[in-house]
Motif scaffolding. Structure first.
Motif, PDB file in Angstrom:
ATOM      1  N   GLU A 111       0.834  -1.206   0.000  1.00 21.52           N
ATOM      2  CA  GLU A 111       0.000   0.000   0.000  1.00 21.52           C
ATOM      3  C   GLU A 111       0.869   1.257   0.000  1.00 21.52           C
ATOM      4  OE1 GLU A 111      -3.065   0.466  -0.455  1.00 21.52           O
ATOM      5  OE2 GLU A 111      -3.958  -1.503  -0.194  1.00 21.52           O
ATOM      6  N   ILE A 112       1.962   1.228   0.746  1.00 17.07           N
ATOM      7  CA  ILE A 112       2.884   2.370   0.750  1.00 17.07           C
ATOM      8  C   ILE A 112       3.438   2.595  -0.653  1.00 17.07           C
ATOM      9  CG2 ILE A 112       5.122   3.189   1.597  1.00 17.07           C
ATOM     10  CD1 ILE A 112       4.483   1.749   4.251  1.00 17.07           C
ATOM     11  N   ALA A 113       3.779   1.494  -1.330  1.00 13.83           N
ATOM     12  CA  ALA A 113       4.310   1.611  -2.691  1.00 13.83           C
ATOM     13  C   ALA A 113       3.273   2.175  -3.647  1.00 13.83           C
ATOM     14  CB  ALA A 113       4.788   0.250  -3.184  1.00 13.83           C
ATOM     15  N   ILE A 114       2.008   1.747  -3.504  1.00 18.02           N
ATOM     16  CA  ILE A 114       0.951   2.251  -4.384  1.00 18.02           C
ATOM     17  C   ILE A 114       0.714   3.733  -4.134  1.00 18.02           C
ATOM     18  CG2 ILE A 114      -1.537   2.120  -4.827  1.00 18.02           C
ATOM     19  CD1 ILE A 114      -1.312  -0.899  -4.525  1.00 18.02           C
ATOM     20  N   VAL A 115       0.762   4.147  -2.874  1.00 18.41           N
ATOM     21  CA  VAL A 115       0.620   5.570  -2.557  1.00 18.41           C
ATOM     22  C   VAL A 115       1.781   6.359  -3.164  1.00 18.41           C
ATOM     23  CG1 VAL A 115       0.689   7.255  -0.681  1.00 18.41           C
ATOM     24  CG2 VAL A 115      -0.762   5.232  -0.487  1.00 18.41           C
ATOM     25  N   ALA A 116       2.992   5.794  -3.086  1.00 14.55           N
ATOM     26  CA  ALA A 116       4.158   6.469  -3.679  1.00 14.55           C
ATOM     27  C   ALA A 116       4.004   6.596  -5.188  1.00 14.55           C
ATOM     28  CB  ALA A 116       5.429   5.692  -3.345  1.00 14.55           C
ATOM     29  N   ILE A 139      17.403   4.390 -12.739  1.00 20.65           N
ATOM     30  CA  ILE A 139      16.609   3.955 -13.894  1.00 20.65           C
ATOM     31  C   ILE A 139      15.990   2.596 -13.612  1.00 20.65           C
ATOM     32  CG2 ILE A 139      16.765   3.151 -16.286  1.00 20.65           C
ATOM     33  CD1 ILE A 139      18.857   5.324 -16.759  1.00 20.65           C
ATOM     34  N   LEU A 140      16.781   1.681 -13.049  1.00 19.93           N
ATOM     35  CA  LEU A 140      16.262   0.353 -12.713  1.00 19.93           C
ATOM     36  C   LEU A 140      15.132   0.455 -11.697  1.00 19.93           C
ATOM     37  CD1 LEU A 140      16.402  -2.751 -12.761  1.00 19.93           C
ATOM     38  CD2 LEU A 140      18.140  -2.616 -10.976  1.00 19.93           C
ATOM     39  N   GLY A 141      15.332   1.269 -10.653  1.00 20.70           N
ATOM     40  CA  GLY A 141      14.313   1.409  -9.620  1.00 20.70           C
ATOM     41  C   GLY A 141      13.043   2.041 -10.135  1.00 20.70           C
ATOM     42  N   ALA A 142      13.174   2.952 -11.100  1.00 18.86           N
ATOM     43  CA  ALA A 142      11.997   3.635 -11.644  1.00 18.86           C
ATOM     44  C   ALA A 142      11.320   2.806 -12.726  1.00 18.86           C
ATOM     45  CB  ALA A 142      12.406   4.992 -12.226  1.00 18.86           C
ATOM     46  N   THR A 143      12.022   1.820 -13.271  1.00 20.01           N
ATOM     47  CA  THR A 143      11.467   1.044 -14.383  1.00 20.01           C
ATOM     48  C   THR A 143      10.604  -0.109 -13.898  1.00 20.01           C
ATOM     49  OG1 THR A 143      13.332   1.622 -15.808  1.00 20.01           O
ATOM     50  CG2 THR A 143      12.043  -0.292 -16.440  1.00 20.01           C
ATOM     51  N   VAL A 144      11.158  -0.966 -13.035  1.00 16.16           N
ATOM     52  CA  VAL A 144      10.430  -2.151 -12.575  1.00 16.16           C
ATOM     53  C   VAL A 144       9.534  -1.752 -11.403  1.00 16.16           C
ATOM     54  CG1 VAL A 144      10.625  -4.525 -11.806  1.00 16.16           C
ATOM     55  CG2 VAL A 144      12.390  -3.560 -13.283  1.00 16.16           C
ATOM     56  N   MET A 145       8.226  -1.782 -11.626  1.00 17.29           N
ATOM     57  CA  MET A 145       7.266  -1.320 -10.622  1.00 17.29           C
ATOM     58  C   MET A 145       6.651  -2.502  -9.861  1.00 17.29           C
ATOM     59  SD  MET A 145       6.949   1.964 -10.561  1.00 17.29           S
ATOM     60  CE  MET A 145       7.253   3.434 -11.522  1.00 17.29           C
ATOM     61  N   PRO A 146       6.676  -2.489  -8.519  1.00 16.48           N
ATOM     62  CA  PRO A 146       6.137  -3.629  -7.770  1.00 16.48           C
ATOM     63  C   PRO A 146       4.646  -3.852  -7.976  1.00 16.48           C
ATOM     64  CG  PRO A 146       6.703  -1.797  -6.310  1.00 16.48           C
ATOM     65  CD  PRO A 146       7.272  -1.469  -7.637  1.00 16.48           C
ATOM     66  N   SER A 180       9.390   9.454  -4.162  1.00 18.24           N
ATOM     67  CA  SER A 180       8.409   8.415  -4.492  1.00 18.24           C
ATOM     68  C   SER A 180       9.088   7.227  -5.155  1.00 18.24           C
ATOM     69  CB  SER A 180       7.316   8.990  -5.403  1.00 18.24           C
ATOM     70  OG  SER A 180       7.807   9.251  -6.702  1.00 18.24           O
ATOM     71  N   GLN A 181      10.100   7.483  -5.992  1.00 13.35           N
ATOM     72  CA  GLN A 181      10.807   6.391  -6.657  1.00 13.35           C
ATOM     73  C   GLN A 181      11.673   5.601  -5.678  1.00 13.35           C
ATOM     74  OE1 GLN A 181       9.819   5.824  -9.912  1.00 13.35           O
ATOM     75  NE2 GLN A 181       8.493   7.428  -9.142  1.00 13.35           N
ATOM     76  N   VAL A 182      12.220   6.282  -4.666  1.00 17.13           N
ATOM     77  CA  VAL A 182      12.993   5.586  -3.632  1.00 17.13           C
ATOM     78  C   VAL A 182      12.094   4.640  -2.844  1.00 17.13           C
ATOM     79  CG1 VAL A 182      14.319   5.886  -1.506  1.00 17.13           C
ATOM     80  CG2 VAL A 182      14.716   7.419  -3.445  1.00 17.13           C
ATOM     81  N   VAL A 183      10.884   5.101  -2.514  1.00 13.59           N
ATOM     82  CA  VAL A 183       9.929   4.257  -1.790  1.00 13.59           C
ATOM     83  C   VAL A 183       9.567   3.033  -2.628  1.00 13.59           C
ATOM     84  CG1 VAL A 183       7.599   4.145  -0.830  1.00 13.59           C
ATOM     85  CG2 VAL A 183       9.008   6.164  -0.441  1.00 13.59           C
ATOM     86  N   LEU A 184       9.345   3.239  -3.915  1.00 14.86           N
ATOM     87  CA  LEU A 184       9.041   2.111  -4.803  1.00 14.86           C
ATOM     88  C   LEU A 184      10.191   1.109  -4.835  1.00 14.86           C
ATOM     89  CD1 LEU A 184       7.328   3.983  -7.767  1.00 14.86           C
ATOM     90  CD2 LEU A 184       6.261   2.282  -6.289  1.00 14.86           C
ATOM     91  N   SER A 185      11.414   1.619  -4.863  1.00 14.64           N
ATOM     92  CA  SER A 185      12.582   0.738  -4.869  1.00 14.64           C
ATOM     93  C   SER A 185      12.636  -0.099  -3.592  1.00 14.64           C
ATOM     94  CB  SER A 185      13.869   1.564  -5.005  1.00 14.64           C
ATOM     95  OG  SER A 185      13.896   2.258  -6.223  1.00 14.64           O
ATOM     96  N   MET A 186      12.302   0.502  -2.461  1.00 15.49           N
ATOM     97  CA  MET A 186      12.316  -0.207  -1.184  1.00 15.49           C
ATOM     98  C   MET A 186      11.336  -1.378  -1.185  1.00 15.49           C
ATOM     99  SD  MET A 186      12.467   2.991   1.493  1.00 15.49           S
ATOM    100  CE  MET A 186      12.307   1.932   2.924  1.00 15.49           C
ATOM    101  N   TRP A 199      21.817  -0.491  -2.601  1.00 14.42           N
ATOM    102  CA  TRP A 199      22.875   0.489  -2.869  1.00 14.42           C
ATOM    103  C   TRP A 199      22.281   1.861  -3.130  1.00 14.42           C
ATOM    104  CZ3 TRP A 199      24.659   3.935  -6.455  1.00 14.42           C
ATOM    105  CH2 TRP A 199      26.006   4.304  -6.372  1.00 14.42           C
ATOM    106  N   LEU A 200      21.211   1.905  -3.918  1.00 18.16           N
ATOM    107  CA  LEU A 200      20.561   3.181  -4.231  1.00 18.16           C
ATOM    108  C   LEU A 200      20.011   3.850  -2.975  1.00 18.16           C
ATOM    109  CD1 LEU A 200      19.412   5.228  -6.281  1.00 18.16           C
ATOM    110  CD2 LEU A 200      17.395   3.770  -6.467  1.00 18.16           C
ATOM    111  N   LEU A 201      19.403   3.054  -2.114  1.00 22.58           N
ATOM    112  CA  LEU A 201      18.841   3.608  -0.877  1.00 22.58           C
ATOM    113  C   LEU A 201      19.942   4.189   0.007  1.00 22.58           C
ATOM    114  CD1 LEU A 201      16.192   0.889   0.040  1.00 22.58           C
ATOM    115  CD2 LEU A 201      15.755   3.219  -0.715  1.00 22.58           C
ATOM    116  N   LEU A 202      21.025   3.461   0.147  1.00 15.97           N
ATOM    117  CA  LEU A 202      22.133   3.943   0.977  1.00 15.97           C
ATOM    118  C   LEU A 202      22.692   5.252   0.426  1.00 15.97           C
ATOM    119  CD1 LEU A 202      24.025   0.582   1.704  1.00 15.97           C
ATOM    120  CD2 LEU A 202      22.594   1.913   3.285  1.00 15.97           C
ATOM    121  N   GLN A 203      22.874   5.325  -0.890  1.00 12.10           N
ATOM    122  CA  GLN A 203      23.402   6.544  -1.501  1.00 12.10           C
ATOM    123  C   GLN A 203      22.432   7.710  -1.360  1.00 12.10           C
ATOM    124  OE1 GLN A 203      26.554   6.877  -2.760  1.00 12.10           O
ATOM    125  NE2 GLN A 203      26.790   4.822  -1.924  1.00 12.10           N
TER     126      GLN A 203
END
Length: 451
Positions: free
Chosen positions: A126-131, A229-236, A389-395, A440-444
């Motif tokens: 649900e958090i991801a959908i809100v993001a 790009i990877l995190g923004a491309t593949v959507m959960p 929002s893209q960081v949340v989706l990546s998580m 790695w993206l989240l840490l950076q």
């Protein structure tokens, strides 16, 4: 019986029996001609893949593609291509799960995991959908601002009205929703085809860009954007969505019928995702040919790209087409986000809310932070919120990918439709790569925010 985990595990490999169908108002609503040829059957199965492809070209992707092109020319085209190939693989697994088991991914998680684990997965989803909804809200508001001069705050609030439109559309059948989605994708594709013609990119540079470069790994700045790009491309949420909407077709429930449904639905999603590859690649190519070539290496925000396109290309309509494509992208994502939210809530919790009420709740949760940030910080704030929002989706992504790979690789759950050995190992490899890159993206990202 539905709560008898021992019997269910022994008989089907699931701890719970499936208690409901997915997306009941559209379940098996669209017929498939049984004696027709290849192309008629292909047409009957076409649609769900395009609804899924929408998530791969939503406003959240635009900022990363623009930044990649303006800063690093065509080099990161290879990352867009590899991300898209991963997406094709994962969506094919979602098709396999939905057709073979009659469960969407949310139902499968509920029927496999304990109630506590299922609840945690639901909250994360649900958090991801809100993001994702947040990215749609901001993208649509920016487009309205660019096209009509509507202030961002008002644009954010106007996007809440699409609840009424969606309610009307859902009452007129699932095929209409698919037709609208495909039409809006065509609008986006035509707009960017024109942008490519206007920008006159270097064809040899584009071809070299599709060859992975070692520099992507050694250059920290390039690696950061590549993983973005990877995190923004593949959507959960697309994995939940696809495993459900593929069941809107009335295919035969025999082994042969399911095998045929998996084949045609996979072809449908592969073609649709190749179109998404073209659009994402086109955004990067236009940014490289327009901004990088003229020395504008720092263009990373959608508004800046809009303002610079027409002056740099010398074509007055270039910026307008860019904004029209952005608006179409935001509204398209709204349609599919609605279905994903419904599927996730019903699948995980077995709770049914009216679609307009479900959408309104999600919209309000996304609109409140968007209004606050927009009012306080303006354009720069919306850009940061889009990145967030893209960081949340990546998580959240791995919490959808790992169960999907696990379920489709389990012969007790999938029977004869279980992943073959090569597909199983390839899927697990992709899942680990995605998880590693996103960590790695989240840490950076957090290091940058703290700094």
């Amino acid at each position: 019986m539905g709560d008898n985990w021992t019997d269910a595990t022994r008989l089907t490999g699931w701890r719970r029996f499936s208690a409901q169908v997915s997306l009941p108002e559209a379940y098996r609503a669209l017929g498939v001609p049984q004696r027709a040829g290849f192309w008629r059957k292909m047409l009957a199965f076409s649609g769900p893949g395009y609804m899924v492809a929408v998530g791969y070209m939503d406003p959240g992707n635009w900022a990363t593609d623009i930044a990649a092109g303006s800063r690093f020319n065509y080099t990161l085209l290879s990352v867009i291509m590899l991300s898209n190939l991963m997406a094709i693989l994962l969506q094919s697994l979602a098709v396999r799960l939905g057709v073979a088991t009659g469960r969407d991914l949310a139902q499968a998680c509920r029927d496999h995991y304990s109630p506590r684990v299922s609840f945690i997965l639901w909250v994360l989803c649900e958090i991801a959908i809100v993001a994702c909804d947040l990215a749609e809200v901001i993208g649509s508001a920016i487009a309205l601002n660019l096209l009509f001069g509507i202030p961002l705050v008002w644009g954010v609030m106007l996007t809440a009205l699409d609840v009424i439109l969606l309610l009307m559309l859902q009452n007129r059948g699932f095929r209409l929703l698919e037709a609208i989605v495909i039409s809006l994708i065509i609008v986006i594709g035509v707009c960017f085809a024109a942008e490519i013609i206007f920008s006159r990119p270097d064809v040899s540079g584009i071809l070299r860009g599709f060859i992975p470069s070692p520099q992507i790994i050694t250059d920290s700045g390039m690696l950061y954007i590549a993983i973005g790009i990877l995190g923004a491309t593949v959507m959960p949420h697309n994995l939940y969505l696809h495993s459900s909407v593929v069941q809107t077709r009335r295919y035969e429930l025999s082994a042969a019928g399911k095998r045929e449904a998996i084949r045609f639905a996979t072809i449908d999603s592969t073609i649709a995702l190749m179109l998404a590859l073209f659009i994402n690649g086109a955004i990067l190519v236009v940014a490289a040919a327009t901004f990088h070539r003229t020395g504008n290496y720092a263009v990373a925000e959608i508004q800046d790209a809009y303002k610079l396109l027409s002056p740099l290309l010398g074509v007055s309509v270039a910026s307008t087409l860019f904004a029209i494509a952005l608006l179409a992208s935001g509204q398209n994502s709204t349609l599919t986000g609605t279905l994903a939210g419904q599927i996730v809530m019903e699948g995980f919790l077995n709770i049914r809310l009216r679609p307009w009420l479900r959408r309104l709740i999600t919209r309000l949760v996304a609109i409140v932070p968007a209004i606050i940030v927009t009012a306080l910080y303006g354009e720069s704030g919306t850009a940061q919120l889009l990145i967030f929002s893209q960081v949340v989706l990546s998580m959240q992504l791995s919490f959808a990918v790992f169960p999907l790979v696990k379920f489709t690789s389990d012969p007790r759950k999938m029977g004869e439709f279980v992943n073959p050995a090569w597909l199983k190992w390839l899927a697990w490899t992709v899942a680990v790569i995605i998880a590693s890159f996103n960590i790695w993206l989240l840490l950076q990202t957090f290091r940058e925010w703290i700094g």
